[in-house]
Design a protein around this motif. Structure first.
Motif, PDB file in Angstrom:
ATOM      1  N   ALA A  36     -11.258 -21.172 -55.290  1.00  0.00           N
ATOM      2  CA  ALA A  36     -10.248 -20.729 -54.925  1.00  0.00           C
ATOM      3  C   ALA A  36     -10.789 -19.492 -54.277  1.00  0.00           C
ATOM      4  CB  ALA A  36      -9.473 -19.813 -56.449  1.00  0.00           C
ATOM      5  N   ARG A  37     -12.891 -20.041 -53.775  1.00  0.00           N
ATOM      6  CA  ARG A  37     -13.289 -18.709 -53.404  1.00  0.00           C
ATOM      7  C   ARG A  37     -13.005 -18.842 -51.795  1.00  0.00           C
ATOM      8  NH1 ARG A  37     -19.533 -18.685 -53.753  1.00  0.00           N
ATOM      9  NH2 ARG A  37     -19.343 -19.339 -55.653  1.00  0.00           N
ATOM     10  N   ASP A  38     -11.980 -20.184 -51.364  1.00  0.00           N
ATOM     11  CA  ASP A  38     -11.858 -19.917 -49.513  1.00  0.00           C
ATOM     12  C   ASP A  38     -10.612 -18.824 -50.326  1.00  0.00           C
ATOM     13  OD1 ASP A  38     -11.535 -20.010 -47.601  1.00  0.00           O
ATOM     14  OD2 ASP A  38     -10.574 -22.185 -47.198  1.00  0.00           O
ATOM     15  N   GLN A  39     -10.075 -18.725 -50.640  1.00  0.00           N
ATOM     16  CA  GLN A  39      -8.235 -17.867 -50.811  1.00  0.00           C
ATOM     17  C   GLN A  39      -8.937 -16.726 -50.967  1.00  0.00           C
ATOM     18  OE1 GLN A  39      -5.457 -19.793 -53.523  1.00  0.00           O
ATOM     19  NE2 GLN A  39      -5.255 -21.381 -52.204  1.00  0.00           N
ATOM     20  N   ARG A  40     -10.537 -16.471 -52.089  1.00  0.00           N
ATOM     21  CA  ARG A  40     -10.819 -15.021 -52.236  1.00  0.00           C
ATOM     22  C   ARG A  40     -11.190 -14.757 -51.569  1.00  0.00           C
ATOM     23  NH1 ARG A  40     -13.148 -16.519 -56.594  1.00  0.00           N
ATOM     24  NH2 ARG A  40     -15.097 -16.674 -55.825  1.00  0.00           N
ATOM     25  N   ARG A  41     -12.626 -15.355 -50.651  1.00  0.00           N
ATOM     26  CA  ARG A  41     -13.499 -14.924 -49.593  1.00  0.00           C
ATOM     27  C   ARG A  41     -13.081 -15.055 -48.255  1.00  0.00           C
ATOM     28  NH1 ARG A  41     -15.511 -11.569 -48.281  1.00  0.00           N
ATOM     29  NH2 ARG A  41     -18.160 -12.365 -48.177  1.00  0.00           N
ATOM     30  N   GLY A  42     -12.723 -15.710 -47.990  1.00  0.00           N
ATOM     31  CA  GLY A  42     -11.775 -16.104 -46.927  1.00  0.00           C
ATOM     32  C   GLY A  42     -13.070 -17.814 -46.231  1.00  0.00           C
ATOM     33  N   ILE A  43     -14.349 -17.617 -47.350  1.00  0.00           N
ATOM     34  CA  ILE A  43     -15.692 -18.535 -47.062  1.00  0.00           C
ATOM     35  C   ILE A  43     -15.849 -19.462 -48.466  1.00  0.00           C
ATOM     36  CG2 ILE A  43     -18.415 -18.837 -46.733  1.00  0.00           C
ATOM     37  CD1 ILE A  43     -16.407 -17.491 -45.094  1.00  0.00           C
ATOM     38  N   PRO A  44     -15.448 -21.057 -48.166  1.00  0.00           N
ATOM     39  CA  PRO A  44     -15.419 -21.923 -49.318  1.00  0.00           C
ATOM     40  C   PRO A  44     -17.053 -22.130 -50.002  1.00  0.00           C
ATOM     41  CG  PRO A  44     -15.976 -23.082 -47.396  1.00  0.00           C
ATOM     42  CD  PRO A  44     -16.013 -21.742 -46.486  1.00  0.00           C
ATOM     43  N   ASP A 142     -16.379 -25.041 -40.116  1.00  0.00           N
ATOM     44  CA  ASP A 142     -15.583 -25.335 -41.402  1.00  0.00           C
ATOM     45  C   ASP A 142     -13.703 -24.589 -40.778  1.00  0.00           C
ATOM     46  OD1 ASP A 142     -14.564 -26.682 -43.644  1.00  0.00           O
ATOM     47  OD2 ASP A 142     -14.962 -24.222 -43.878  1.00  0.00           O
ATOM     48  N   ALA A 143     -14.598 -23.628 -40.480  1.00  0.00           N
ATOM     49  CA  ALA A 143     -13.547 -22.560 -40.858  1.00  0.00           C
ATOM     50  C   ALA A 143     -12.572 -22.504 -38.785  1.00  0.00           C
ATOM     51  CB  ALA A 143     -13.750 -20.572 -40.562  1.00  0.00           C
ATOM     52  N   GLY A 144     -13.536 -23.198 -38.113  1.00  0.00           N
ATOM     53  CA  GLY A 144     -11.904 -23.657 -37.302  1.00  0.00           C
ATOM     54  C   GLY A 144     -12.060 -22.278 -35.856  1.00  0.00           C
ATOM     55  N   ALA A 145     -14.016 -22.257 -35.928  1.00  0.00           N
ATOM     56  CA  ALA A 145     -14.405 -20.660 -34.738  1.00  0.00           C
ATOM     57  C   ALA A 145     -14.324 -21.949 -34.027  1.00  0.00           C
ATOM     58  CB  ALA A 145     -15.161 -20.327 -35.516  1.00  0.00           C
ATOM     59  N   THR A 146     -14.920 -21.970 -32.763  1.00  0.00           N
ATOM     60  CA  THR A 146     -15.551 -22.183 -31.829  1.00  0.00           C
ATOM     61  C   THR A 146     -16.928 -22.242 -31.310  1.00  0.00           C
ATOM     62  OG1 THR A 146     -13.769 -22.591 -29.951  1.00  0.00           O
ATOM     63  CG2 THR A 146     -15.950 -22.795 -29.228  1.00  0.00           C
ATOM     64  N   VAL A 147     -17.794 -22.905 -31.260  1.00  0.00           N
ATOM     65  CA  VAL A 147     -19.954 -23.054 -31.753  1.00  0.00           C
ATOM     66  C   VAL A 147     -19.802 -23.148 -30.090  1.00  0.00           C
ATOM     67  CG1 VAL A 147     -21.288 -23.689 -32.759  1.00  0.00           C
ATOM     68  CG2 VAL A 147     -19.645 -23.140 -34.080  1.00  0.00           C
ATOM     69  N   ASP A 148     -20.859 -22.495 -29.974  1.00  0.00           N
ATOM     70  CA  ASP A 148     -21.521 -22.172 -28.440  1.00  0.00           C
ATOM     71  C   ASP A 148     -22.836 -22.536 -29.167  1.00  0.00           C
ATOM     72  OD1 ASP A 148     -22.208 -23.056 -25.786  1.00  0.00           O
ATOM     73  OD2 ASP A 148     -22.353 -20.850 -25.092  1.00  0.00           O
ATOM     74  N   ARG A 149     -23.769 -23.708 -28.783  1.00  0.00           N
ATOM     75  CA  ARG A 149     -25.199 -23.597 -29.154  1.00  0.00           C
ATOM     76  C   ARG A 149     -25.465 -24.221 -28.667  1.00  0.00           C
ATOM     77  NH1 ARG A 149     -27.046 -26.542 -34.368  1.00  0.00           N
ATOM     78  NH2 ARG A 149     -28.754 -25.944 -34.390  1.00  0.00           N
ATOM     79  N   GLN A 239     -21.035 -14.880 -42.489  1.00  0.00           N
ATOM     80  CA  GLN A 239     -20.803 -13.355 -42.255  1.00  0.00           C
ATOM     81  C   GLN A 239     -20.056 -13.674 -40.452  1.00  0.00           C
ATOM     82  OE1 GLN A 239     -20.441 -11.317 -44.597  1.00  0.00           O
ATOM     83  NE2 GLN A 239     -21.933  -9.543 -43.786  1.00  0.00           N
ATOM     84  N   ALA A 240     -20.514 -14.570 -39.945  1.00  0.00           N
ATOM     85  CA  ALA A 240     -20.314 -14.526 -38.361  1.00  0.00           C
ATOM     86  C   ALA A 240     -18.441 -15.255 -38.481  1.00  0.00           C
ATOM     87  CB  ALA A 240     -20.792 -15.705 -37.713  1.00  0.00           C
ATOM     88  N   VAL A 241     -17.672 -15.889 -39.526  1.00  0.00           N
ATOM     89  CA  VAL A 241     -17.005 -16.437 -40.027  1.00  0.00           C
ATOM     90  C   VAL A 241     -15.727 -15.286 -40.081  1.00  0.00           C
ATOM     91  CG1 VAL A 241     -14.838 -17.594 -41.648  1.00  0.00           C
ATOM     92  CG2 VAL A 241     -16.950 -18.269 -40.447  1.00  0.00           C
ATOM     93  N   LEU A 242     -16.460 -13.978 -40.943  1.00  0.00           N
ATOM     94  CA  LEU A 242     -15.482 -13.130 -41.470  1.00  0.00           C
ATOM     95  C   LEU A 242     -15.379 -11.903 -39.974  1.00  0.00           C
ATOM     96  CD1 LEU A 242     -17.124 -11.997 -44.343  1.00  0.00           C
ATOM     97  CD2 LEU A 242     -15.149 -13.369 -44.383  1.00  0.00           C
ATOM     98  N   ILE A 243     -16.728 -12.077 -39.287  1.00  0.00           N
ATOM     99  CA  ILE A 243     -16.303 -11.445 -37.639  1.00  0.00           C
ATOM    100  C   ILE A 243     -15.337 -12.352 -37.266  1.00  0.00           C
ATOM    101  CG2 ILE A 243     -17.801 -10.597 -35.678  1.00  0.00           C
ATOM    102  CD1 ILE A 243     -20.289 -10.232 -37.543  1.00  0.00           C
ATOM    103  N   ALA A 244     -15.272 -13.071 -36.503  1.00  0.00           N
ATOM    104  CA  ALA A 244     -14.490 -13.603 -35.807  1.00  0.00           C
ATOM    105  C   ALA A 244     -12.751 -14.275 -36.337  1.00  0.00           C
ATOM    106  CB  ALA A 244     -14.854 -15.388 -36.078  1.00  0.00           C
ATOM    107  N   ARG A 245     -12.560 -14.151 -38.058  1.00  0.00           N
ATOM    108  CA  ARG A 245     -11.266 -13.815 -38.681  1.00  0.00           C
ATOM    109  C   ARG A 245     -10.527 -12.473 -38.139  1.00  0.00           C
ATOM    110  NH1 ARG A 245     -12.006 -16.207 -43.230  1.00  0.00           N
ATOM    111  NH2 ARG A 245     -11.400 -18.134 -42.474  1.00  0.00           N
TER     112      ARG A 245
END
Length: 252
Positions: A36-44, A142-149, A239-245
């Motif tokens: 349930a971590r993904d639902q609770r924290r937004g990160i699996p 995994d979170a669906g963000a676009t990654v520019d490497r 942390q980047a995913v939380l900001i991106a979301r």
């Protein structure tokens, strides 16, 4: 409760899935997986393979796939990956396995990938920083963000850093990984108005070569940036995913 019991009885829900619905986690011989971590924290929850046997890694990956339709594993050795791949080939023949150095992302056909209208830029000072950046990238993807490497743009040749400046400025959030003295994140942070997450990497040699010099340099940065622990690529990605979301929500 009755619906869960009936679903288990008719085979449409496994006992592990039912346990995850009831408790938020599933318990096995290798430990508890926080479904349930993904639902609770937004990160699996990521499965840290380091220090575990191949059998434990497989068992936890199985729990993740059964309850969330995907598994994210970090610090996976070659022997652990080979054992995991053999198991998945038999148990989940249609699963997609994405291996990025020591980070593994597995998803079944039932997994519906999310999508974020946000770009995470990831930069490394040198090739040796790649595996840590791979860890961060796997979380973001995994979170669906676009990654520019962008790799190998360390400040020992500042021109290669400046050549990528426009790409850095176009990202919604930046993860910058560097070892040695950790200069790259602080330099980049002074040139962009994008949130920067600095990742000190345990590359280098001699005094401070285990990442301590890089960590100290980032903590003492006179430019504004956030800092995670040494080699903490997963944390930087999270942390980047939380900001991106949050950016994605604002755009909506």
């Amino acid at each position: 409760m009755r619906e869960l019991l009936e679903a288990v009885a008719d085979g449409s829900l496994s006992p592990a899935q039912a346990e995850a619905e009831l408790n938020g986690y599933v318990t096995g011989e290798a430990g508890r997986f926080d479904a349930a971590r993904d639902q609770r924290r937004g990160i699996p929850e990521a499965i840290l393979a380091e220090g575990k046997s191949a059998e434990q890694v497989i068992a936890l990956a199985e729990a993740a796939l059964e309850t969330t339709d995907r598994a994210l594993l970090t610090r996976v050795s070659t022997s652990q990956f080979e054992a995991l791949e053999r198991h998945l080939t038999e148990a989940y023949p249609d699963a997609t396995i994405d291996r990025r150095s020591t980070t593994i992302h597995v998803r079944t056909d039932d997994h519906e990938p999310p999508s974020l209208d946000a770009t995470v830029g990831i930069a490394t000072g040198g090739t040796v920083d790649g595996p840590i950046a791979d860890e961060a990238a796997a979380v973001c993807l995994d979170a669906g963000a676009t990654v520019d490497r962008v790799d190998d743009v360390g400040v020992a040749a500042l021109s290669r850093t400046l050549d990528q400046l426009e790409r850095f400025r176009e990202a919604d959030v930046l993860i910058v990984a560097a070892g040695r003295e950790g200069a790259l994140p602080t330099v980049v942070a002074g040139l962009v108005d994008t949130p920067v997450i600095g990742v000190p990497v345990s590359s280098g040699y001699g005094y401070g070569g285990d990442g301590e010099a890089a960590l100290a340099g980032l903590l003492q940065s006179c430019t504004v940036l956030s800092v995670v622990n040494i080699d903490a690529g997963f944390v930087a990605g999270a942390q980047a995913v939380l900001i991106a979301r949050a950016i994605d929500d604002a755009r909506d």
